[in-house]
Design a protein around this motif. Structure first.
Motif, short mmCIF file in Angstrom:
data_model
loop_
_atom_site.label_atom_id
_atom_site.label_comp_id
_atom_site.label_asym_id
_atom_site.label_seq_id
_atom_site.Cartn_x
_atom_site.Cartn_y
_atom_site.Cartn_z
N LEU A 15 -66.04 51.94 -30.86
CA LEU A 15 -66.55 53.21 -31.36
C LEU A 15 -66.00 53.55 -32.74
N SER A 21 -70.23 53.50 -34.58
CA SER A 21 -69.76 54.87 -34.84
C SER A 21 -70.82 55.94 -34.57
N THR A 22 -72.10 55.57 -34.63
CA THR A 22 -73.16 56.55 -34.38
C THR A 22 -73.66 56.52 -32.94
N HIS A 23 -73.08 55.68 -32.12
CA HIS A 23 -73.50 55.56 -30.72
C HIS A 23 -72.55 56.32 -29.80
N THR A 24 -73.04 56.61 -28.61
CA THR A 24 -72.23 57.32 -27.63
C THR A 24 -71.29 56.36 -26.92
N LYS A 25 -70.31 56.94 -26.25
CA LYS A 25 -69.38 56.14 -25.46
C LYS A 25 -70.14 55.44 -24.32
N LYS A 26 -71.11 56.14 -23.73
CA LYS A 26 -71.91 55.55 -22.65
C LYS A 26 -72.69 54.33 -23.16
N TYR A 27 -73.34 54.47 -24.30
CA TYR A 27 -74.10 53.36 -24.87
C TYR A 27 -73.19 52.17 -25.14
N THR A 28 -72.05 52.43 -25.75
CA THR A 28 -71.12 51.35 -26.11
C THR A 28 -70.56 50.68 -24.86
#
Length: 84
Positions: A15, A21-28
């Motif tokens: 992240l 950096s532009t993605h959510t924790k869930k997505y990552t």
């Protein structure tokens, strides 16, 4: 001191990179899970994963016929670890 980086810590580190950096924790987290599942599925299917500058992951068959996953570090990565 060296530490063990688990999946949660890996996600946190990703992240912080530009790519995530532009993605959510869930997505990552889903990306990490899918990425490692893909690697496992390919090795289980008998394929070799080869990542230049890092290493390869393949199925190794022992003399008794037991299959095991095996990671072989490529020279560049092995040398970097030795030098650290």
């Amino acid at each position: 001191m060296a530490q063990t980086i688990n999946k949660v810590a890996l996600v946190e580190k990703l992240l912080l990179t530009d790519a995530f950096s532009t993605h959510t924790k869930k997505y990552t987290t889903e990306f990490v899970e899918d990425f490692f599942k893909m690697i496992a599925d390919e090795v289980i299917a008998g394929n070799t994963i080869s990542i230049p500058g890092f290493g390869k992951i393949a199925t190794f068959v022992r003399q008794n016929g037991v299959k095991k996953p095996k990671f072989t570090a490529f020279k560049e990565f092995a040398d970097a670890v030795k030098a650290s």
